[in-house]
Scaffold this active site. Structure first.
Site, PDB file in Angstrom:
ATOM      1  N   PHE A  12     -28.495 -44.394 -45.462  1.00  0.00           N
ATOM      2  CA  PHE A  12     -29.007 -43.112 -44.958  1.00  0.00           C
ATOM      3  C   PHE A  12     -30.538 -43.041 -45.106  1.00  0.00           C
ATOM      4  O   PHE A  12     -31.280 -43.060 -44.104  1.00  0.00           O
ATOM      5  CB  PHE A  12     -28.285 -41.985 -45.725  1.00  0.00           C
ATOM      6  CG  PHE A  12     -28.920 -40.644 -45.640  1.00  0.00           C
ATOM      7  CD1 PHE A  12     -29.326 -40.105 -44.418  1.00  0.00           C
ATOM      8  CD2 PHE A  12     -29.107 -39.886 -46.794  1.00  0.00           C
ATOM      9  CE1 PHE A  12     -29.908 -38.850 -44.355  1.00  0.00           C
ATOM     10  CE2 PHE A  12     -29.684 -38.625 -46.733  1.00  0.00           C
ATOM     11  CZ  PHE A  12     -30.101 -38.119 -45.516  1.00  0.00           C
ATOM     12  N   ILE A  13     -31.039 -43.007 -46.320  1.00  0.00           N
ATOM     13  CA  ILE A  13     -32.484 -42.854 -46.523  1.00  0.00           C
ATOM     14  C   ILE A  13     -33.216 -44.130 -46.090  1.00  0.00           C
ATOM     15  O   ILE A  13     -34.255 -44.080 -45.413  1.00  0.00           O
ATOM     16  CB  ILE A  13     -32.813 -42.516 -47.996  1.00  0.00           C
ATOM     17  CG1 ILE A  13     -32.117 -41.216 -48.408  1.00  0.00           C
ATOM     18  CG2 ILE A  13     -34.322 -42.422 -48.213  1.00  0.00           C
ATOM     19  CD1 ILE A  13     -32.217 -40.878 -49.903  1.00  0.00           C
ATOM     20  N   ASN A  33     -25.863 -55.042 -48.417  1.00  0.00           N
ATOM     21  CA  ASN A  33     -24.533 -55.676 -48.384  1.00  0.00           C
ATOM     22  C   ASN A  33     -23.570 -54.911 -47.482  1.00  0.00           C
ATOM     23  O   ASN A  33     -22.396 -55.244 -47.414  1.00  0.00           O
ATOM     24  CB  ASN A  33     -23.954 -55.813 -49.802  1.00  0.00           C
ATOM     25  CG  ASN A  33     -23.594 -54.466 -50.413  1.00  0.00           C
ATOM     26  OD1 ASN A  33     -23.871 -53.413 -49.838  1.00  0.00           O
ATOM     27  ND2 ASN A  33     -22.969 -54.496 -51.576  1.00  0.00           N
ATOM     28  N   ASP A  52     -26.050 -59.195 -51.411  1.00  0.00           N
ATOM     29  CA  ASP A  52     -25.818 -58.197 -52.455  1.00  0.00           C
ATOM     30  C   ASP A  52     -26.939 -58.321 -53.496  1.00  0.00           C
ATOM     31  O   ASP A  52     -27.311 -59.442 -53.871  1.00  0.00           O
ATOM     32  CB  ASP A  52     -24.447 -58.494 -53.102  1.00  0.00           C
ATOM     33  CG  ASP A  52     -23.934 -57.314 -53.878  1.00  0.00           C
ATOM     34  OD1 ASP A  52     -22.900 -56.751 -53.506  1.00  0.00           O
ATOM     35  OD2 ASP A  52     -24.591 -56.950 -54.887  1.00  0.00           O
ATOM     36  N   ALA A  77     -28.217 -48.981 -53.812  1.00  0.00           N
ATOM     37  CA  ALA A  77     -27.641 -48.511 -55.078  1.00  0.00           C
ATOM     38  C   ALA A  77     -26.191 -48.112 -54.881  1.00  0.00           C
ATOM     39  O   ALA A  77     -25.748 -47.863 -53.765  1.00  0.00           O
ATOM     40  CB  ALA A  77     -28.426 -47.289 -55.582  1.00  0.00           C
ATOM     41  N   TYR A 143     -24.173 -42.542 -63.419  1.00  0.00           N
ATOM     42  CA  TYR A 143     -25.122 -42.730 -62.304  1.00  0.00           C
ATOM     43  C   TYR A 143     -26.530 -42.302 -62.720  1.00  0.00           C
ATOM     44  O   TYR A 143     -27.505 -43.025 -62.509  1.00  0.00           O
ATOM     45  CB  TYR A 143     -24.647 -41.929 -61.082  1.00  0.00           C
ATOM     46  CG  TYR A 143     -25.697 -41.807 -59.995  1.00  0.00           C
ATOM     47  CD1 TYR A 143     -26.100 -42.914 -59.252  1.00  0.00           C
ATOM     48  CD2 TYR A 143     -26.306 -40.570 -59.722  1.00  0.00           C
ATOM     49  CE1 TYR A 143     -27.080 -42.791 -58.260  1.00  0.00           C
ATOM     50  CE2 TYR A 143     -27.272 -40.450 -58.734  1.00  0.00           C
ATOM     51  CZ  TYR A 143     -27.654 -41.558 -58.011  1.00  0.00           C
ATOM     52  OH  TYR A 143     -28.631 -41.446 -57.046  1.00  0.00           O
ATOM     53  N   VAL A 186     -23.663 -32.189 -49.108  1.00  0.00           N
ATOM     54  CA  VAL A 186     -22.988 -30.912 -48.830  1.00  0.00           C
ATOM     55  C   VAL A 186     -23.301 -30.429 -47.409  1.00  0.00           C
ATOM     56  O   VAL A 186     -22.431 -29.880 -46.725  1.00  0.00           O
ATOM     57  CB  VAL A 186     -23.340 -29.852 -49.908  1.00  0.00           C
ATOM     58  CG1 VAL A 186     -24.824 -29.567 -49.969  1.00  0.00           C
ATOM     59  CG2 VAL A 186     -22.605 -28.540 -49.668  1.00  0.00           C
TER      60      VAL A 186
HETATM   61  N1  LIG Z   1     -29.050 -39.075 -50.757  1.00  0.00           N
HETATM   62  C1  LIG Z   1     -29.598 -38.383 -51.743  1.00  0.00           C
HETATM   63  O1  LIG Z   1     -29.604 -37.140 -51.726  1.00  0.00           O
HETATM   64  C2  LIG Z   1     -30.271 -39.105 -52.900  1.00  0.00           C
HETATM   65  C3  LIG Z   1     -30.811 -38.323 -53.936  1.00  0.00           C
HETATM   66  C4  LIG Z   1     -31.434 -38.956 -54.990  1.00  0.00           C
HETATM   67  C5  LIG Z   1     -31.551 -40.334 -55.001  1.00  0.00           C
HETATM   68  N2  LIG Z   1     -31.018 -41.082 -54.001  1.00  0.00           N
HETATM   69  C6  LIG Z   1     -31.177 -42.547 -54.067  1.00  0.00           C
HETATM   70  O2  LIG Z   1     -31.691 -43.003 -52.827  1.00  0.00           O
HETATM   71  C7  LIG Z   1     -31.174 -44.307 -52.549  1.00  0.00           C
HETATM   72  C8  LIG Z   1     -30.540 -44.335 -51.170  1.00  0.00           C
HETATM   73  O3  LIG Z   1     -29.459 -43.416 -51.146  1.00  0.00           O
HETATM   74  P1  LIG Z   1     -28.664 -43.042 -49.807  1.00  0.00           P
HETATM   75  O4  LIG Z   1     -28.277 -41.623 -49.921  1.00  0.00           O
HETATM   76  O5  LIG Z   1     -29.435 -43.512 -48.637  1.00  0.00           O
HETATM   77  O6  LIG Z   1     -27.353 -43.910 -50.020  1.00  0.00           O
HETATM   78  P2  LIG Z   1     -26.581 -44.880 -48.982  1.00  0.00           P
HETATM   79  O7  LIG Z   1     -25.275 -45.190 -49.658  1.00  0.00           O
HETATM   80  O8  LIG Z   1     -26.558 -44.293 -47.625  1.00  0.00           O
HETATM   81  O9  LIG Z   1     -27.496 -46.166 -48.960  1.00  0.00           O
HETATM   82  C9  LIG Z   1     -27.423 -47.198 -49.916  1.00  0.00           C
HETATM   83  C10 LIG Z   1     -27.531 -48.507 -49.163  1.00  0.00           C
HETATM   84  O10 LIG Z   1     -27.513 -49.569 -50.132  1.00  0.00           O
HETATM   85  C11 LIG Z   1     -26.549 -50.529 -49.728  1.00  0.00           C
HETATM   86  N3  LIG Z   1     -26.004 -51.124 -50.976  1.00  0.00           N
HETATM   87  C12 LIG Z   1     -25.205 -50.534 -51.880  1.00  0.00           C
HETATM   88  N4  LIG Z   1     -24.919 -51.397 -52.860  1.00  0.00           N
HETATM   89  C13 LIG Z   1     -25.548 -52.561 -52.571  1.00  0.00           C
HETATM   90  C14 LIG Z   1     -25.633 -53.833 -53.189  1.00  0.00           C
HETATM   91  N5  LIG Z   1     -24.963 -54.078 -54.329  1.00  0.00           N
HETATM   92  N6  LIG Z   1     -26.358 -54.806 -52.614  1.00  0.00           N
HETATM   93  C15 LIG Z   1     -27.023 -54.563 -51.439  1.00  0.00           C
HETATM   94  N7  LIG Z   1     -26.977 -53.389 -50.793  1.00  0.00           N
HETATM   95  C16 LIG Z   1     -26.245 -52.398 -51.351  1.00  0.00           C
HETATM   96  C17 LIG Z   1     -25.496 -49.775 -48.946  1.00  0.00           C
HETATM   97  O11 LIG Z   1     -24.771 -50.611 -48.037  1.00  0.00           O
HETATM   98  C18 LIG Z   1     -26.364 -48.758 -48.200  1.00  0.00           C
HETATM   99  O12 LIG Z   1     -26.851 -49.267 -46.985  1.00  0.00           O
HETATM  100  C19 LIG Z   1     -30.236 -44.651 -53.677  1.00  0.00           C
HETATM  101  O13 LIG Z   1     -30.946 -45.444 -54.595  1.00  0.00           O
HETATM  102  C20 LIG Z   1     -29.892 -43.309 -54.289  1.00  0.00           C
HETATM  103  O14 LIG Z   1     -29.572 -43.434 -55.655  1.00  0.00           O
HETATM  104  C21 LIG Z   1     -30.365 -40.495 -52.955  1.00  0.00           C
END
Ligand SMILES: NC(=O)c1ccc[n+]([C@@H]2O[C@H](COP(=O)([O-])OP(=O)(O)OC[C@H]3O[C@@H](n4cnc5c(N)ncnc54)[C@H](O)[C@@H]3O)[C@@H](O)[C@H]2O)c1
Length: 310
Positions: A12-13, A33, A52, A77, A143, A186
Site C-alpha cells: 500500500f504505502i 515477497n 524475502d 514488514a 508488532y 478502518v
Molecule cells: N498502513 C499504516 O497505516 C501504517 C502505519 C504505521 C506504519 N506502517 C508501516 O508502513 C510499512 C508499510 O505498510 P503498508 O500498510 O503499506 O503494508 P502492506 O502490507 O500493504 O505492505 C507491506 C509490503 O511488504 C511486503 N512484505 C511483507 N513481508 C515481507 C518480507 N518478509 N519480505 C519482503 N517483502 C515483504 C508485502 O508483500 C507488501 O508489499 C510497514 O513497515 C508498516 O509497519 C503502516
C-alpha cells in the site's frame, strides 16, 4: 540520488513511494515477497526483485546485481497487530531480523542512506496529546515492539557507521490501494461495507480518535528524507501525521455524506486494549524538513472512494 531500493514497494504505502520516486525520474528497485503486496500496485517502470527480506542469500544477490544503489527505503514488514500477537516470533523475524539484514547489506555495500518505516504503535497509551517524538514508548503488541526494535537498530547503525538514517513514525495511513482486509484500514473497511450496502460496525461509542493521514503525503515525507540526508542524522525519529484527531463517528459521517448514505452504524462492544485517543504532533518534521500534509481528510476520502468504486 538516482537509484533507490524500496522494500515493500508492491504494498500500500510502498507503491505510492515508488510512484513518487519514478515521477522524480529515479531508478527504483523493489524488493517484495508479494505476501500482502500486489502486482497491480507496482509501477511498471520499477524493477521487481521478488525476494524475502529474511532470506539473506536472496537479498545479497539483489545487492550484488545492483551495485550502484544510493539509498534504501525500508517499508516491507509484517504490519498487523493480530498476527504479531499470535506469532510473535514470525513478526520479530520479519520486522527485526529483516531490518538487520538490510542494514548489514547497506553497510557492506557502502550505501549510506536508509529510511525506515516505523509506527505510532511504538507509543501505546500516551499520557499526553498530541504525542511528541519525546513521549515514552510503551508498545502494546509484539508488532509495536518489533517496530521499535527496528528503530533502535537503525539509530545504532547511524551512530556506529555514520549512516544517514531516518525512522518515520506513521500515524493511521489511508488512501487508494489500502487493503480492506487489514485491521488498520478502518477507512477502506467502511468504504467497502458502504459500497456493498452493509451496515458498518463501530466498536465502542465511536468517540475514539485517530490521526488519519493520506498516503500520498506519507510518500512525500519519505522521499523528502532521501533529499535531507547528511543534515539530520542526529535526529532520526519523526512523526508523520496530520497533527489533528478525528473521531470514528465523524469519519463515518463524512464518508456517508460523500456517498450519499445514511449515517446508521451498528455499535458493538468496545474491543479490549483499544486506544481511546491518539494523534501525533507533527511540528518537528514540519520545522526540520519543511514537510506539511497537503491533502485534507475529505479530499483524501473522495480519492479513496473513487479508487474503490473503480
Ligand atoms: N498502513 C499504516 O497505516 C501504517 C502505519 C504505521 C506504519 N506502517 C508501516 O508502513 C510499512 C508499510 O505498510 P503498508 O500498510 O503499506 O503494508 P502492506 O502490507 O500493504 O505492505 C507491506 C509490503 O511488504 C511486503 N512484505 C511483507 N513481508 C515481507 C518480507 N518478509 N519480505 C519482503 N517483502 C515483504 C508485502 O508483500 C507488501 O508489499 C510497514 O513497515 C508498516 O509497519 C503502516
Amino acid at each position: 540520488m538516482d537509484k533507490i531500493l524500496v522494500t515493500g514497494g508492491a504494498g500500500f504505502i510502498g507503491s505510492h513511494v515508488v510512484d513518487l520516486l519514478i515521477e522524480q525520474e529515479k531508478e527504483v528497485i523493489v524488493v517484495d515477497n508479494m505476501s500482502t503486496g500486489s502486482y497491480k500496485n507496482l509501477n511498471k517502470d520499477a524493477k521487481l526483485e521478488e525476494t524475502d527480506i529474511t532470506d539473506n542469500l536472496g537479498l545479497n544477490e539483489v545487492f550484488n546485481k545492483h551495485k550502484d544503489i544510493n539509498g534504501v527505503v525500508h517499508l516491507a514488514a509484517q504490519s498487523k497487530v493480530g498476527p504479531s500477537v499470535e506469532n510473535p516470533g514470525t513478526d520479530a523475524n520479519i520486522n527485526i531480523q529483516g531490518t538487520i539484514n538490510l542494514l548489514e547489506l547497506c553497510r557492506k555495500n557502502n550505501i549510506n542512506s536508509f529510511v525506515y518505516a516505523s509506527s505510532a504503535a511504538v507509543y501505546g497509551h500516551a499520557e499526553q496529546l498530541p504525542i511528541t517524538e519525546n513521549a515514552e514508548t510503551n508498545p502494546l503488541s509484539p508488532y509495536g515492539v518489533s517496530k521499535l526494535a527496528g528503530e533502535e537498530y537503525v539509530k545504532a547503525y547511524g551512530r556506529l557507521y555514520g549512516m544517514d538514517v531516518f525512522a518515520l513514525r506513521f500515524a493511521n495511513v489511508f488512501g487508494p490501494r489500502q487493503s480492506p482486509h487489514t485491521e488498520a484500514g478502518v477507512i477502506s473497511i467502511f468504504i467497502e461495507q458502504l459500497l456493498r450496502g452493509e451496515v458498518p460496525a463501530i466498536y465502542g461509542d465511536g468517540e475514539q480518535t485517530r490521526d488519519f493521514i493520506f498516503v500520498r503525503d506519507v510518500a512525500a515525507a519519505v522521499v523528502l528524507c532521501l533529499k535531507h540526508i547528511n543534515e539530520h542524522s542526529q535526529q532520526p525519529i519523526y512523526n508523520v501525521s496530520t497533527g489533528t484527531e478525528t473521531s470514528i463517528n465523524f469519519l463515518l459521517k463524512d464518508l456517508c455524506n460523500a456517498l450519499n448514505e445514511n449515517f446508521n452504524p451498528e455499535y458493538k462492544e468496545e474491543r479490549p486494549g483499544d486506544i481511546k485517543k491518539s494523534y501525533l504532533d507533527n511540528r518537528k518534521i514540519m520545522a526540520k524538513l519543511r514537510w506539511a500534509p497537503e491533502v485534507s481528510l475529505s479530499t483524501g476520502l473522495l480519492s479513496t472512494i473513487k479508487f474503490y468504486q473503480g
